[in-house]
Design an enzyme around this catalytic site. Structure first.
Site, PDB file in Angstrom:
ATOM      1  N   GLU A   1     -12.484  -0.158  -3.600  1.00  0.00           N
ATOM      2  CA  GLU A   1     -12.710  -0.943  -2.375  1.00  0.00           C
ATOM      3  C   GLU A   1     -11.718  -0.567  -1.287  1.00  0.00           C
ATOM      4  O   GLU A   1     -10.569  -0.221  -1.572  1.00  0.00           O
ATOM      5  CB  GLU A   1     -12.547  -2.433  -2.671  1.00  0.00           C
TER       6      GLU A   1
ATOM      7  N   CYS B   1      -6.868  -1.619   4.704  1.00  0.00           N
ATOM      8  CA  CYS B   1      -6.231  -1.868   3.416  1.00  0.00           C
ATOM      9  C   CYS B   1      -6.821  -0.905   2.394  1.00  0.00           C
ATOM     10  O   CYS B   1      -8.033  -0.901   2.172  1.00  0.00           O
ATOM     11  CB  CYS B   1      -6.452  -3.319   2.981  1.00  0.00           C
TER      12      CYS B   1
ATOM     13  N   CYS C   1      -6.318  -1.885 -12.455  1.00  0.00           N
ATOM     14  CA  CYS C   1      -4.874  -2.131 -12.434  1.00  0.00           C
ATOM     15  C   CYS C   1      -4.445  -2.621 -13.811  1.00  0.00           C
ATOM     16  O   CYS C   1      -5.180  -3.354 -14.469  1.00  0.00           O
ATOM     17  CB  CYS C   1      -4.543  -3.184 -11.374  1.00  0.00           C
TER      18      CYS C   1
ATOM     19  N   CYS D   1      -1.680  -9.401 -13.206  1.00  0.00           N
ATOM     20  CA  CYS D   1      -1.432 -10.677 -12.519  1.00  0.00           C
ATOM     21  C   CYS D   1      -2.607 -11.615 -12.791  1.00  0.00           C
ATOM     22  O   CYS D   1      -3.774 -11.232 -12.618  1.00  0.00           O
ATOM     23  CB  CYS D   1      -1.268 -10.452 -11.024  1.00  0.00           C
TER      24      CYS D   1
ATOM     25  N   CYS E   1      -5.513 -12.355 -10.037  1.00  0.00           N
ATOM     26  CA  CYS E   1      -6.060 -11.223  -9.287  1.00  0.00           C
ATOM     27  C   CYS E   1      -7.276 -10.633  -9.981  1.00  0.00           C
ATOM     28  O   CYS E   1      -7.267 -10.404 -11.195  1.00  0.00           O
ATOM     29  CB  CYS E   1      -4.981 -10.146  -9.139  1.00  0.00           C
TER      30      CYS E   1
ATOM     31  N   GLY F   1      -4.734  -1.982  -7.576  1.00  0.00           N
ATOM     32  CA  GLY F   1      -3.792  -1.065  -8.191  1.00  0.00           C
ATOM     33  C   GLY F   1      -2.356  -1.331  -7.786  1.00  0.00           C
ATOM     34  O   GLY F   1      -2.073  -2.099  -6.857  1.00  0.00           O
ATOM     35  N   GLU F   2      -1.437  -0.689  -8.492  1.00  0.00           N
ATOM     36  CA  GLU F   2      -0.005  -0.780  -8.227  1.00  0.00           C
ATOM     37  C   GLU F   2       0.453   0.567  -7.673  1.00  0.00           C
ATOM     38  O   GLU F   2       0.572   1.550  -8.404  1.00  0.00           O
ATOM     39  CB  GLU F   2       0.746  -1.127  -9.521  1.00  0.00           C
TER      40      GLU F   2
ATOM     41  N   SER G   1       2.812  -2.257  -0.710  1.00  0.00           N
ATOM     42  CA  SER G   1       3.079  -3.469  -1.484  1.00  0.00           C
ATOM     43  C   SER G   1       3.231  -3.115  -2.961  1.00  0.00           C
ATOM     44  O   SER G   1       2.459  -2.324  -3.500  1.00  0.00           O
ATOM     45  CB  SER G   1       1.927  -4.466  -1.316  1.00  0.00           C
TER      46      SER G   1
ATOM     47  N   SER H   1       5.257  -8.430  -4.049  1.00  0.00           N
ATOM     48  CA  SER H   1       4.457  -9.548  -4.547  1.00  0.00           C
ATOM     49  C   SER H   1       5.354 -10.416  -5.420  1.00  0.00           C
ATOM     50  O   SER H   1       5.690 -10.033  -6.540  1.00  0.00           O
ATOM     51  CB  SER H   1       3.265  -9.016  -5.365  1.00  0.00           C
ATOM     52  N   LEU H   2       5.721 -11.573  -4.914  1.00  0.00           N
ATOM     53  CA  LEU H   2       6.707 -12.424  -5.589  1.00  0.00           C
ATOM     54  C   LEU H   2       6.025 -13.539  -6.377  1.00  0.00           C
ATOM     55  O   LEU H   2       6.147 -13.624  -7.592  1.00  0.00           O
ATOM     56  CB  LEU H   2       7.677 -13.001  -4.560  1.00  0.00           C
ATOM     57  N   HIS H   3       5.378 -14.440  -5.664  1.00  0.00           N
ATOM     58  CA  HIS H   3       4.483 -15.456  -6.231  1.00  0.00           C
ATOM     59  C   HIS H   3       5.148 -16.518  -7.114  1.00  0.00           C
ATOM     60  O   HIS H   3       4.455 -17.370  -7.680  1.00  0.00           O
ATOM     61  CB  HIS H   3       3.334 -14.803  -7.008  1.00  0.00           C
TER      62      HIS H   3
ATOM     63  N   ASN I   1      -7.349 -16.620  -3.227  1.00  0.00           N
ATOM     64  CA  ASN I   1      -8.805 -16.496  -3.195  1.00  0.00           C
ATOM     65  C   ASN I   1      -9.388 -16.981  -4.518  1.00  0.00           C
ATOM     66  O   ASN I   1      -8.830 -16.732  -5.590  1.00  0.00           O
ATOM     67  CB  ASN I   1      -9.216 -15.030  -2.983  1.00  0.00           C
TER      68      ASN I   1
ATOM     69  N   CYS J   1      -9.256  -8.770  -3.583  1.00  0.00           N
ATOM     70  CA  CYS J   1      -9.195  -7.420  -4.115  1.00  0.00           C
ATOM     71  C   CYS J   1      -9.862  -7.369  -5.485  1.00  0.00           C
ATOM     72  O   CYS J   1      -9.540  -8.152  -6.366  1.00  0.00           O
ATOM     73  CB  CYS J   1      -7.735  -6.962  -4.261  1.00  0.00           C
TER      74      CYS J   1
END
Length: 348
Positions: free
Chosen positions: A92, A105, A112, A116, A119, A162-163, A194, A217-219, A293, A336
């Site tokens: 995407e 983006c 991935c 997470c 996600c 992905g990372e 990111s 990405s902390l979260h 989301n 994503c």
């Protein structure tokens, strides 16, 4: 063995290729011009190149890494592409319109492995890394779409599936290519990468001595909760991540962005905001709050709007710069991995 993509090569790479093929150095600039300024669809369209060189390019490279499978257009102008790859996988890419211009983006991996829990990108795990050219082609395809309305990509965020820091070298070559004046000439300050916290490559990225932005990405404000939400925290605990962040700040002098997805009842309570404020107080950073989301495969709920603003108010009280991310594509598959997951299910 599959041929490499023309978009895989950096400008120095094209110069080296021309040298190896007994071609004058200026041909490298001509090829870059055809790829990134004129954005042709075939080597035969590169009319100022000798016929034998065009034939050699055709023999050596693939020009089109991506097929457009689906295009979704939101009422707010967001455009989401599902691109098919040569091996039948799909990725995407998203065009987003902001007051300051248009951003794209991009995705760096098929799937991935970070895992997470909030996600959609991790559904089905990691299939493979993308080449630099497959990442570059996403921006080129987006720009071709915008060419119809005489618009231009102003900025790029490497925040898709992905990372990026687990596909480090292709991601760095991607940045070199889109930043190059002979390429898409997108300024380093208009590019942001990111990461979920691959600590060794945060140090490595800081040492690149670039003006490219970094988002983490902390979260979560603590390591226990972060390990539940982001399994990568077990490999690179929060304390180690913050040490790497401080190194980045000291080495580059640039502000860090922390992405914080607000998940109803999980990490969005006032005590979480206070803990986060204490953790980041005094750091040259921006916290970007992201109402999560909805993903059908996950059971997480969105934080109420009033609570989002209260979370921001608490962070503001610690003098931590905070924004609330504007939603894009609310009426299409915005998260994503969602569109890819739908496609995979249909084609399963």
């Amino acid at each position: 063995m599959m041929k490499p993509f023309a978009y895989d090569l950096t400008f120095p790479g094209w110069k080296e290729w021309m040298k190896e093929n007994q071609q004058p150095a200026f041909r490298a600039k001509q090829v870059m011009d055809w790829l990134y300024v004129k954005r042709v669809d075939a080597f035969d369209e590169m009319t100022n190149l000798p016929k034998d060189l065009r034939e050699r390019l055709n023999e050596t490279f693939r020009l089109q890494p991506l097929d457009v499978l689906t295009t979704q257009v939101s009422s707010d102008g967001t455009v989401k592409f599902l691109f098919g790859l040569h091996d039948k996988h799909a990725i995407e890419t998203v065009i987003m319109r902001h007051q300051y211009g248009i951003s794209v983006c991009v995705t760096t991996q098929v799937g991935c492995r970070v895992g997470c829990t909030f996600c959609a990108s991790t559904l089905g795990g990691l299939k493979r890394n993308l080449s630099a050219g497959e990442i570059v082609a996403q921006v080129v395809q987006a720009q071709k779409y915008l060419d119809k309305t005489d618009e231009r990509v102003k900025s790029v965020v490497v925040m898709g599936s992905g990372e990026p820091f687990e596909n480090y070298e292709p991601t760095m070559d991607f940045i070199r290519i889109i930043n190059d004046p002979a390429g898409l000439h997108i300024g380093q300050r208009h590019i942001t990468v990111s990461t979920s916290g691959v600590v060794p490559n945060i140090y490595r990225f800081a040492d690149e001595d670039w003006q490219v932005g970094l988002a983490i990405s902390l979260h979560s404000p603590n390591t226990e909760l972060r390990s539940k939400l982001m399994p990568i925290n077990r490999r690179y605990p929060l304390a180690e991540l913050l040490d790497a962040c401080w190194y980045y700040l000291e080495k580059t002098g640039r502000r860090l962005t922390f992405e914080y997805a607000l998940i109803g009842g999980k990490n969005d309570q006032p005590e979480h905001a206070h803990e986060l404020g204490k953790l980041l107080k005094g750091m040259n950073c921006l916290v970007n709050l992201i109402p999560v989301n909805y993903v059908p495969e996950r059971d997480y709920t969105r934080t109420p709007r009033k609570q989002v603003f209260e979370f921001k108010r608490i962070l503001d009280s610690y003098r931590v710069n905070t924004t609330i991310r504007r939603e894009h594509g609310h009426d299409i598959d915005a998260a994503c991995g969602q569109l890819r997951a739908k496609h995979s299910n249909v084609n399963a």
